[in-house]
Write a protein that holds these residues in place. Structure first.
Motif, short mmCIF file in Angstrom:
data_model
loop_
_atom_site.label_atom_id
_atom_site.label_comp_id
_atom_site.label_asym_id
_atom_site.label_seq_id
_atom_site.Cartn_x
_atom_site.Cartn_y
_atom_site.Cartn_z
N HIS A 109 0.86 -1.50 -0.11
CA HIS A 109 -0.02 0.04 -0.20
C HIS A 109 0.91 1.22 0.01
N ARG A 110 2.02 1.22 0.62
CA ARG A 110 2.78 2.36 0.80
C ARG A 110 3.55 2.78 -0.68
N TYR A 111 3.70 2.00 -1.61
CA TYR A 111 3.96 2.07 -3.07
C TYR A 111 3.05 2.95 -3.57
N ILE A 112 1.73 2.52 -3.37
CA ILE A 112 0.63 3.52 -4.10
C ILE A 112 0.46 4.53 -3.29
N GLU A 113 0.56 4.56 -2.10
CA GLU A 113 0.19 5.60 -1.30
C GLU A 113 0.99 7.03 -1.59
N ARG A 114 2.38 6.69 -1.84
CA ARG A 114 3.38 7.45 -2.28
C ARG A 114 3.28 8.22 -3.58
N ARG A 115 2.55 7.68 -4.54
CA ARG A 115 2.68 8.08 -5.90
C ARG A 115 1.55 9.19 -6.01
N ALA A 116 1.72 10.28 -5.23
CA ALA A 116 0.82 11.33 -5.00
C ALA A 116 0.63 12.22 -6.27
N ASP A 117 1.74 12.11 -7.05
CA ASP A 117 1.80 12.82 -8.47
C ASP A 117 0.78 12.17 -9.49
N ASP A 118 0.76 10.87 -9.32
CA ASP A 118 0.14 10.07 -10.34
C ASP A 118 -1.21 9.83 -10.06
N THR A 119 -2.15 9.91 -11.01
CA THR A 119 -3.54 9.82 -11.03
C THR A 119 -4.03 8.45 -11.42
N TYR A 120 -3.21 7.59 -12.27
CA TYR A 120 -3.82 6.29 -13.01
C TYR A 120 -2.77 5.38 -12.61
N ALA A 121 -2.99 4.20 -12.80
CA ALA A 121 -2.00 3.15 -12.46
C ALA A 121 -2.26 2.11 -13.80
N VAL A 122 -1.28 1.63 -14.72
CA VAL A 122 -1.56 0.55 -15.46
C VAL A 122 -0.97 -0.81 -14.73
N ILE A 123 -1.98 -1.97 -14.59
CA ILE A 123 -1.30 -2.91 -14.04
C ILE A 123 -1.31 -4.15 -15.10
N SER A 124 -0.36 -4.94 -14.98
CA SER A 124 -0.25 -6.03 -15.79
C SER A 124 0.45 -7.53 -15.26
N SER A 125 0.40 -8.41 -16.01
CA SER A 125 1.01 -9.57 -15.43
C SER A 125 2.28 -9.46 -16.21
N ALA A 126 3.05 -10.58 -15.93
CA ALA A 126 4.50 -10.72 -16.30
C ALA A 126 4.90 -11.73 -17.32
N SER A 127 3.92 -12.19 -17.81
CA SER A 127 4.46 -13.44 -18.74
C SER A 127 3.58 -13.41 -20.29
N ASN A 128 3.28 -12.08 -20.48
CA ASN A 128 2.86 -12.29 -22.00
C ASN A 128 3.98 -11.85 -22.79
N VAL A 129 3.86 -12.44 -24.24
CA VAL A 129 4.73 -12.09 -25.25
C VAL A 129 4.28 -11.29 -25.94
#
Lengths: 342, 373
Positions: A109-129
């Motif tokens: 949660h801290r990683y997200i809390e500290r992104r005060a300048d950012d409004t959006y997040a792109v979230i992805s998995s790690a195994s797509n080619v």
């Protein structure tokens, strides 16, 4: 695009890969000779102008952290933003196949809390080619005013499939963090789908080549795809680069008498034998009179004189000694584990 | 800043006119070598492999490609705190500006840079030689001899001695005479253009030489003879490994062709004394259905759809189907069209050769293709 940050969920693994994922995680599975699957997820973020990426690590993180290091190869070693190595939760150890565990988000949660300048997040998995630019998807998400936009791709038959990638506002993530207990075993995607109905959920369909790697069959197909020069070009030579850890090998030497056909071979190899429809990694030695067909060979493989190997995947540092004949099935290749000498 | 035992100054400003079209737009040290390297990689890698982590690079002639290639020195592990790679170009002062007039003049203008590191010794290198050398051994000899200057020398055939700067040595390898390209050489020990100076001695010599209006401000022609005359302790350090000045098209071509020999004199494959390069991020090379490869080197990012025999294919170079490349060096990014015949040629970086082109012949001279046809 300074108001978007990224999270790559890599705290999961796949089953059915035998020895290949015995000690490594799917995100660090070698691919196309020089790459690991994680390279696509990280490069896509960076190529979309996202300069802050949190990478949620799997429990068996050694191979992954060894590969990504400080993130400098992806331009993610920076003073402002960059790569954040985030701890994953221990849910079901290295055999967990659930990609978007809510607990992984909550614990960070801290990683997200500290992104005060950012409004959006792109979230992805790690195994797509795939080599994608998320910019348009993000723009569509912002304009639509939806709570979450899920990415889709078209498979070979044109059917739309979820891409394991979505855009969501930071505020939505913070709301979730506040509302759920840390021990939650829920899935983040399921939660978003349940919580926000069709009215609040957007869709964005990518038309580019995408091959998610979930089974060994996917992995073999993805490797076969690479042997199509047009697809290979599309994936690695399009508008975007795929970044990876640079190893700085000498050029590959092709000796007299070698026969190489329809194969993908990086620098650092020494080829004297026959290689057909193969994907080799660096520092592979194919001796005179050896024959490789339909094989995937990871780095430092040695195929000795007089050997025949067909339909096999050889992990790192495998040596196939003289006069051995190994043949797997086209659908079910032989998998030879790391460091083995046969 | 902590005091350094030895820092290196690498002379990379030369034009290399004898390399013709290859140095039309880039400095000689930035010229491609062996498919994935640039000539300067060898000196830079030698530095880091010898424990020297501070390198000043003197640039002058067309430095853009070289500067971009060097970056922050990270590719050679030379992005270090309190050292690393520094590109030193000619600069202006309140009294005006000037170009580097000679090798010694280039160092003279950077005395302040060197002073900041307070080094005991300064290693002077050329950026245009192909070799692997552990400078720490030379430095050891320099210190053991309590030398003011140590010159790396190698034995050359007597008949070629008159082409080099020749050192005459006494039984302790002390230099008693130095002759630049002598007509009747009395020694066959040639200077390799690699010098270790004690900094206080060099500093003083540079300042004095700068006042001398007749001086050409050159190490070989002015600084070394003056130190010898002044009775300074000048010693030779013997080197017997592979060393090549790739200053001419012939030597540039032949030294790369040597890489294709079995048991090549210069081993670029071994991990010890590894030659680093600023590799780009190119994918694996694609070897097509009808490709033929014989005794060749291929880098990353290539496409081989034709035939390659006794040739070197640089990073991101493509040979389309039906083409036959023989005894040739195709530099990075070149694109050889369909059904071409290229024999005994050097094709410059990013050159595009149209379909059906025939270049060179087996018995003829080396053909250099500098620009796209």
């Amino acid at each position: 695009m300074n108001n978007v940050f990224g999270i790559v969920f890599a705290n999961y693994n796949a089953t059915g890969f035998g020895e290949l994922l015995h000690r490594r995680t799917i995100a660090s599975l070698p691919f196309a000779g020089r790459y690991r699957l994680i390279d696509f997820a990280l490069s896509n973020m960076v190529n979309s102008g996202i300069g802050t990426v949190g990478l949620i690590m799997p429990t068996n993180y050694r191979s992954l952290i060894d590969h990504v290091g400080s993130g400098k190869e992806w331009n993610l070693s920076k003073k402002i933003g960059g790569l954040f190595i985030l701890p994953g939760t221990v849910f079901s150890g290295s055999s967990n196949t659930q990609k978007f565990m809510l607990s992984d988000l909550l614990v960070n949660h801290r990683y997200i809390e500290r992104r005060a300048d950012d409004t959006y997040a792109v979230i992805s998995s790690a195994s797509n080619v795939c080599s994608l630019d998320y910019t348009e998807m993000i723009e569509q998400h912002i304009e639509s005013g939806k709570t979450v936009t899920f990415a889709y791709f078209r498979d070979e038959n044109g059917a739309e499939k979820p891409l394991d990638c979505f855009v969501v506002s930071r505020a939505t993530l913070l709301g979730i963090i506040e509302s759920y207990p840390k021990s939650s075993h829920l899935d983040l995607v399921e939660l978003l789908e349940r919580e926000y109905g069709a009215d609040s959920t957007g869709r964005y369909v990518f038309d580019a080549y995408v091959r998610p790697i979930e089974t060994i069959e996917d992995y073999i197909k993805a490797n076969q795809d690479l042997l199509d020069p047009q697809l290979h070009k599309q994936l690695f030579r399009g508008d975007r680069a795929v970044f990876t850890k640079v190893q700085d090998e000498a050029p590959t030497i092709y000796n007299d008498g070698c026969e190489v056909k329809n194969s993908l071979i990086p620098a650092g190899c020494n080829i004297s034998g026959k290689v057909e429809n193969c994907v080799l990694a660096r520092s592979v030695v194919v001796e005179e009179g050896a024959s490789l067909k339909n094989c995937i060979v990871f780095q430092h493989g040695t195929i000795k004189r007089g050997t025949v190997v067909e339909n096999a995947i050889l992990d790192k540092y495998v040596t196939i000694s003289s006069s051995v004949r190994l043949c797997g099935g086209t659908e079910r290749p032989l998998i030879i584990g790391k460091n083995l000498t046969l | 800043m902590s005091r350094k035992n030895c820092i290196a100054m690498l002379l990379a400003g030369g034009q290399g006119t004898r390399l013709g079209a290859l140095t039309d737009r880039i400095a000689k040290p930035a010229v491609s070598f062996g498919g994935k390297y640039r000539i300067i990689d060898f000196s830079l890698s030698n530095c880091i492999n010898s424990g020297i982590d501070t390198v000043g690079i003197l640039v002058q002639y067309r430095p853009a490609t070289l500067n971009r290639y060097l970056g922050n020195g990270q590719a050679w592990d030379l992005d270090v705190v309190g050292g690393g790679v520094h590109v030193l170009s000619p600069y202006a002062t309140q009294k005006g500006g000037s170009w580097y007039e000679g090798t010694a003049d280039a160092i003279y203008h950077n005395i302040n840079f060197i002073d900041r590191y307070e080094p005991e010794n300064v290693l002077i290198l050329s950026g245009d030689h192909i070799y692997k050398m552990d400078y720490s051994k030379m430095l050891e000899a320099h210190e053991k001899n309590k030398a003011d200057l140590t010159v790396s020398v190698m034995e050359v055939p007597w008949e070629e001695a008159s082409r080099f700067g020749i050192m005459t040595l006494d039984e302790n390898d002390r230099i008693v005479k130095f002759s630049e390209k002598p007509k009747d050489p009395d020694s066959n020990m040639a200077s390799m253009g690699i010098y270790i100076f004690s900094w206080d001695v060099l500093r003083k010599a540079l300042k004095e030489d700068n006042q001398d209006e007749t001086s050409e401000k050159d190490f070989g022609k002015n600084i070394i003879p003056k130190l010898l005359e002044a009775g300074k302790r000048l010693f030779a350090y013997h080197f017997d490994g592979y060393w090549k000045d790739v200053g001419t098209i012939d030597s540039y071509y032949s030294s790369q062709m040597e890489l294709l020999e079995k048991d090549a004199p210069l081993n670029i494959f071994e991990r010890s004394m590894h030659i680093f390069s600023n590799s780009n991020n190119s994918p694996s090379s694609f070897i097509g259905e009808d490709a033929h490869l014989k005794n060749s080197l291929v880098c990353n990012g290539c496409g081989v759809f034709g035939s390659l025999e006794h040739s070197i294919l640089g990073v991101d170079a493509i040979v389309h189907d039906g083409s036959v490349i023989k005894d040739s060096i195709i530099l990075p990014g070149a694109d050889i069209g369909r059904n071409c015949r290229i024999t005994k040629a050097i094709v410059n970086e990013n050159v595009v050769i149209p379909d059906g082109t025939v270049i060179g012949s087996e018995d003829g001279e080396i053909t250099v293709v500098g620009k796209s046809l």
